[in-house]
Design an enzyme around this catalytic site. Sequence first.
Site: not given
Ligand code: ASP
Length: 314
Positions: A14, A62, A95-96
């Site tokens: 993200t 991710s 973050t995932d």
């Molecule tokens: N779906 C995103 C990822 O993990 C979520 C994020 O980065 O906050 O790449």
Amino acid sequence: MSGQKIVVLGTGGTIAGTSAQAGDNIGYTAGQVGVAQLLDAVPGLQTMAGELLIEQVAQIDSKDMDIEVWRALALRCTHHLKDPEVRGIVITHGTDTLEETAWFLHEVLDARKPVVLTCAMRPSTALIPDGPQNLLDAVAVAVAPGATGVLAVAAGEVHGARHVQKMHPYRVHAFASADVGPLGFVEEGQVRLTRNWPLALDGEALIAIENIANVDPWPRVEIVVSHAGATGSMVDALVRDGVQGLVVACTGNGTIHHHLEAALLRAQAAGVAVVRATRCPEGQVLPKPGDPLPDSQGLSPVKARIALMLNLLR
Ligand code: ASP
């Protein structure tokens, strides 16, 4: 004596996400903006970092993290960590699965220099994106005197790879180290620690990195969950399908529904490595003498899966 270069490795997430409409915090696409462009947008970063070396290792959401990206990332980190000119590494990540990559890297790198993962909960097109500050804070940690180990930096907090966990799907302060609290804070470019930097693994890690580079495919380890009404049919199917390891996300103190447990014991008897982790977000399984299935020694189910996979790989 460590050098002056900070290496920044981009993997997407993200933090590199964009949405068609400024301010859309959920309808965006992750992994769109190159890491060099992200760094350009952070005033003061270049001054803080000194010499920067930038590489785009991947450009993914991710949630789709896989072994190929992990392999590439581990090999690039190993390469740069060996360079006496390099002081530390910053990795931009979604973050995932950040906590999984952090644990994976902790297990495989000789991180006597800091390897700092950072991320964002808001895309780069948000009204108030959190990525730029997180990036600056990550660099502050990478240049902090004495910093070692694989670390995660977000929302002004520093976390170690063992305990860091994404706790919230939306709010900007999404990460915590539930049982132990943050390892420290980043405040106006200064790091304030609450305890010592984590120790880096060496010897064992160096063996693992060779296996990581040469073994293909890596051992297959899956996670099953114990819950009300659980059965053993998924475990039986996975064993028929050739699974080599199973982590069971247990209720409470490592307890498992009796139907599922019977299937896991059958799997173990058939040569599948089985490990118990608790599905509780805090605490860890306290083993009892005579437990038929080993426990994950405090690792969450997703991190226990990585540890088991690497053990099988070793
Ligand atoms: N779906 C995103 C990822 O993990 C979520 C994020 O980065 O906050 O790449």
